[in-house]
Design a protein around this motif. Structure first.
Motif, mmCIF file in Angstrom:
data_model
loop_
_atom_site.group_PDB
_atom_site.id
_atom_site.type_symbol
_atom_site.label_atom_id
_atom_site.label_comp_id
_atom_site.label_asym_id
_atom_site.label_seq_id
_atom_site.Cartn_x
_atom_site.Cartn_y
_atom_site.Cartn_z
ATOM 1 N N TYR A 15 0.833 -1.209 0.000
ATOM 2 C CA TYR A 15 0.000 0.000 0.000
ATOM 3 C C TYR A 15 0.864 1.254 0.000
ATOM 4 O O TYR A 15 1.701 1.460 0.881
ATOM 5 C CB TYR A 15 -0.924 0.039 1.218
ATOM 6 C CG TYR A 15 -1.745 1.312 1.277
ATOM 7 C CD1 TYR A 15 -2.776 1.535 0.363
ATOM 8 C CD2 TYR A 15 -1.462 2.296 2.216
ATOM 9 C CE1 TYR A 15 -3.516 2.704 0.391
ATOM 10 C CE2 TYR A 15 -2.205 3.477 2.253
ATOM 11 C CZ TYR A 15 -3.238 3.675 1.336
ATOM 12 O OH TYR A 15 -3.964 4.845 1.368
ATOM 13 N N PRO A 17 -0.192 5.348 -0.685
ATOM 14 C CA PRO A 17 -1.289 6.265 -1.045
ATOM 15 C C PRO A 17 -1.012 7.058 -2.312
ATOM 16 O O PRO A 17 -1.939 7.536 -2.964
ATOM 17 C CB PRO A 17 -1.399 7.189 0.177
ATOM 18 C CG PRO A 17 -0.119 7.030 0.916
ATOM 19 C CD PRO A 17 0.362 5.649 0.634
ATOM 20 N N PRO A 21 -5.175 5.666 -3.517
ATOM 21 C CA PRO A 21 -5.515 6.169 -2.180
ATOM 22 C C PRO A 21 -6.283 5.185 -1.308
ATOM 23 O O PRO A 21 -6.305 5.337 -0.085
ATOM 24 C CB PRO A 21 -6.373 7.406 -2.478
ATOM 25 C CG PRO A 21 -6.954 7.150 -3.835
ATOM 26 C CD PRO A 21 -5.911 6.365 -4.581
ATOM 27 N N ARG A 22 -6.908 4.154 -1.919
ATOM 28 C CA ARG A 22 -7.790 3.290 -1.130
ATOM 29 C C ARG A 22 -7.400 1.814 -1.122
ATOM 30 O O ARG A 22 -7.649 1.112 -0.150
ATOM 31 C CB ARG A 22 -9.220 3.433 -1.651
ATOM 32 C CG ARG A 22 -10.282 3.078 -0.627
ATOM 33 C CD ARG A 22 -11.649 3.596 -1.037
ATOM 34 N NE ARG A 22 -12.638 3.377 0.001
ATOM 35 C CZ ARG A 22 -12.850 4.199 1.013
ATOM 36 N NH1 ARG A 22 -12.108 5.281 1.145
ATOM 37 N NH2 ARG A 22 -13.778 3.936 1.918
ATOM 38 N N TYR A 111 -3.584 4.124 9.944
ATOM 39 C CA TYR A 111 -3.973 3.331 8.784
ATOM 40 C C TYR A 111 -4.988 2.281 9.242
ATOM 41 O O TYR A 111 -4.666 1.407 10.053
ATOM 42 C CB TYR A 111 -2.762 2.640 8.163
ATOM 43 C CG TYR A 111 -1.746 3.593 7.579
ATOM 44 C CD1 TYR A 111 -1.808 3.986 6.251
ATOM 45 C CD2 TYR A 111 -0.703 4.104 8.356
ATOM 46 C CE1 TYR A 111 -0.875 4.854 5.704
ATOM 47 C CE2 TYR A 111 0.237 4.967 7.827
ATOM 48 C CZ TYR A 111 0.150 5.343 6.497
ATOM 49 O OH TYR A 111 1.076 6.206 5.972
#
Length: 208
Positions: A15, A17, A21-22, A111
């Motif tokens: 991950y 961002p 972003p998701r 997060y």
């Protein structure tokens, strides 16, 4: 080269961002456990015999590890919450007519990782950072890269877990004593971190 042997690798969700972003990316923590130098080039990834995506493999020397991303992981959703904190005065000093004040800045991100799949996932969070920031929580990252900190989080199937990342930066700022307003001096006089000697000097300045 064609490698007709098993190589070590771990399935992982990556991950960042800045990439999405998701959702994280499906990826591999790939280790070249062969004695060969694997040249860079395109690869096709199969997961359990099913086509999973395409990726580009970088040059891999024998024994070297690399992250390889190949598809969007729609089964994992990540929400990032940034928390703001007021600046904190750490210390004050006066030198040669200059008023120096040191302040502490805190950067905190939470997060929230939601694993919508039944299978457990390992999520690798990538957060940009610069050398003037110091990591406070957790005390150590899983891995450091150029301008990046990586944090490894285990996300059980069907669960939501959180990872808190706190960084702090302490910096000095200066202003000429002659430019300090009366109101500013009064505010500094109320601060507990100011020593008796500095407080006395400021009070003399007010009197003048």
């Amino acid at each position: 080269p064609i490698v007709n042997q098993d190589v070590a690798g771990e399935k992982i969700s990556i991950y960042n961002p800045g990439t999405h972003p998701r959702h994280p990316l499906n990826g591999l923590m790939l280790e070249n456990t062969t004695d060969l130098h694997l040249m860079q080039g395109p690869i096709t990834v199969f997961d359990g015999g099913t086509y999973a995506g395409d990726a580009k493999l970088p040059d891999l020397r024998a024994g070297e590890k690399r992250l390889v991303a190949y598809a969007l992981d729609l089964g994992t959703e990540i929400l990032v919450e940034s928390k703001t904190h007021p600046q904190q005065l750490v210390s004050v000093r006066i030198a040669k007519g200059t008023f120096w004040h040191r302040r502490r800045h805190l950067n905190e991100r939470v997060y929230k990782i939601k694993n919508k799949d039944e299978k457990a996932r390992v999520v690798l969070i990538e957060q940009p950072y610069s050398p003037d920031w110091k990591l406070i929580e957790p005390t150590e990252p899983f891995e450091r890269a150029e301008h990046l900190l990586r944090f490894r989080v285990n996300a059980p199937g069907g669960k939501t877990v959180e990872q808190i990342v706190r960084l702090e930066r302490v910096g000095d700022e200066s202003v000429a004593l002659s430019e300090l307003s009366f109101d500013s001096i009064q505010l500094y006089l109320r601060e507990q971190v100011i020593s008796a000697a500095v407080k006395e000097a400021l009070q003399k300045g007010v009197a003048l």
